[in-house]
Design an enzyme around this catalytic site. Sequence first.
Site, PDB file in Angstrom:
ATOM      1  N   ASN A 112      -1.263 -10.206   0.459  1.00  0.00           N
ATOM      2  CA  ASN A 112      -1.934 -11.282   1.180  1.00  0.00           C
ATOM      3  C   ASN A 112      -2.372 -10.821   2.566  1.00  0.00           C
ATOM      4  OD1 ASN A 112       0.368 -11.307   2.801  1.00  0.00           O
ATOM      5  ND2 ASN A 112       1.276 -13.063   1.762  1.00  0.00           N
ATOM      6  N   TYR A 172       3.099  -1.196  -3.028  1.00  0.00           N
ATOM      7  CA  TYR A 172       3.416  -2.608  -2.831  1.00  0.00           C
ATOM      8  C   TYR A 172       2.901  -3.438  -4.001  1.00  0.00           C
ATOM      9  CZ  TYR A 172       4.167  -7.145  -0.784  1.00  0.00           C
ATOM     10  OH  TYR A 172       4.622  -8.425  -0.568  1.00  0.00           O
ATOM     11  N   GLN A 213     -11.366 -15.188 -12.607  1.00  0.00           N
ATOM     12  CA  GLN A 213     -11.134 -14.601 -11.295  1.00  0.00           C
ATOM     13  C   GLN A 213     -10.692 -15.641 -10.292  1.00  0.00           C
ATOM     14  OE1 GLN A 213     -10.780 -11.362 -12.373  1.00  0.00           O
ATOM     15  NE2 GLN A 213     -11.180 -11.105 -10.195  1.00  0.00           N
ATOM     16  N   GLN A 265       7.070  -7.364   6.330  1.00  0.00           N
ATOM     17  CA  GLN A 265       8.312  -6.612   6.577  1.00  0.00           C
ATOM     18  C   GLN A 265       8.482  -5.478   5.567  1.00  0.00           C
ATOM     19  OE1 GLN A 265       8.088  -9.851   5.913  1.00  0.00           O
ATOM     20  NE2 GLN A 265       9.560 -10.516   4.364  1.00  0.00           N
ATOM     21  N   GLU A 325     -22.169  25.625  22.583  1.00  0.00           N
ATOM     22  CA  GLU A 325     -21.335  24.438  22.761  1.00  0.00           C
ATOM     23  C   GLU A 325     -20.510  24.494  24.044  1.00  0.00           C
ATOM     24  OE1 GLU A 325     -19.076  23.796  19.196  1.00  0.00           O
ATOM     25  OE2 GLU A 325     -20.849  23.196  18.044  1.00  0.00           O
ATOM     26  N   GLU A 368     -16.470  -6.369  -6.050  1.00  0.00           N
ATOM     27  CA  GLU A 368     -15.281  -5.683  -6.541  1.00  0.00           C
ATOM     28  C   GLU A 368     -15.404  -5.481  -8.053  1.00  0.00           C
ATOM     29  OE1 GLU A 368     -10.415  -6.409  -6.688  1.00  0.00           O
ATOM     30  OE2 GLU A 368     -11.792  -8.102  -6.400  1.00  0.00           O
ATOM     31  N   THR A 384      -9.874 -11.347  -4.178  1.00  0.00           N
ATOM     32  CA  THR A 384     -10.572 -10.782  -5.331  1.00  0.00           C
ATOM     33  C   THR A 384     -11.918 -11.455  -5.542  1.00  0.00           C
ATOM     34  OG1 THR A 384     -10.305 -10.143  -7.654  1.00  0.00           O
ATOM     35  CG2 THR A 384      -9.580 -12.362  -7.037  1.00  0.00           C
TER      36      THR A 384
END
Length: 456
Positions: free
Chosen positions: A239, A143, A284, A211, A441, A353, A262
């Site tokens: 987003n 994406y 940034q 979508q 076990e 980041e 970010t």
Amino acid sequence: MDHVNTGLMARIDLRGTEQSGSSSDLSRARLRAVLPRGGVDVEAVLPRVRPIVEAVAERGAAAALEFGETFDRVRPATIRVSEAALHAALAELDPAVRAALEETITRARAVHTDQRRTDTTTTLAPGATVTERWLPVERVGLYVPGGNAVYPSSVVMNVVPAQIAGVESLVIASPPQAGQQGRFEGLPHPTILAAARLLGVEEVWAVGGAQAVALLAYGGTDTDQGELGPVDMITGPGNIYVTAAKRLCRSQVGIDAEAGPTEIAILADDTAHPAHLAADLISQAEHDEMAASVLVTPSPELADATAREVLAQLETTVHRERVTTALSGPQSAIVLVDDLDAGIRVVNAYAAEHLEIQTADATAVAGRIRSAGAIFVGPYAPVSLGDYCAGSNHVLPTAGSARHSSGLSVQTFLRGIHVVDYTESALKEVSGHVIALAQAEELPAHGEAVRRRFEQ
């Protein structure tokens, strides 16, 4: 511990906050609580995104086009971009931009090629081996967002490691653009298309938002009756709606991460240049109104000088309103600490980041960092270098997740599979251990599965 508004950016004073008088004694928990942190409430938008995902899962491309027309105010004739459009975008690309992309691709390929894994075989006893094989994900959806900016660099950062990992089938999804002139109306931005073509990606979808994520996850049929095959994994930033859709589709596909806004943190002492620090904080903040910019320093004089520089540079900043909102938000601040050791403790707790080290002996200081998506050492390694041409990957963990996660790499697209190969004698040698553990076990059938192989 004081929070003060001085100039545009808030100031957090951690000096002398403990009984011992040193901010180095602040616990990690307290630091996480007091340090500025942006973020998005993904949970809050899930009720809005869930119907989109469900509609696309049920009706495929038709639903995706309907939502795209509503949100993006454009409806492409087909979702899959034609080969002719990809070719035209590259042919019309500004030569300087093409040269920059080619250099970025070359450097990214060099760095990511060295990340490739090799199969390993461990021999535990005669006739007993375990081999770890590394196999790529078969089909990946990448994406690439639209919105405030155009991100051909994100095409490079997602495609290059996937290709080097050996992913055979790649599809890029990016929002169609309204209002473009000529042949690119209703298609992703032509620079995105050109970057895809330059990298040899033949499948690009003109679809964005939640979508797009849903269509990548569930697939569908295009308006020209062509197949839009579902993917096995989705990577790439977006987003809050894209992030929410990735969360909802995790049961259907793998994802890289739920990326937040970010962020940059800079650890600097009095050897740093205030103009450089201000420029990097602004760079940034240019991404998004929710972007975080944090300066950590033991020098009040540097803090003051940087605050003044920020205000001065804002006068000529193109996206001044967006940057001002980001720098004045609760996610951004100048943090004062007692000394460099305390600063290192603070930035390790913050787990940025992007982390810049602008101190004396920056290399040694960088060696003491344990939590960051990427570390930029010295005055000539700004974050913007990493965004484009450093060779590193700019898809990095946000919101403190660098404490436990890595950025996008070749490894992201590989799956490690253990191949267990034991002979009869090798199994017999450990059969007693298997049976003993199975009984411990309370899973006796596990032991029986071994014991019956040696019945006379």
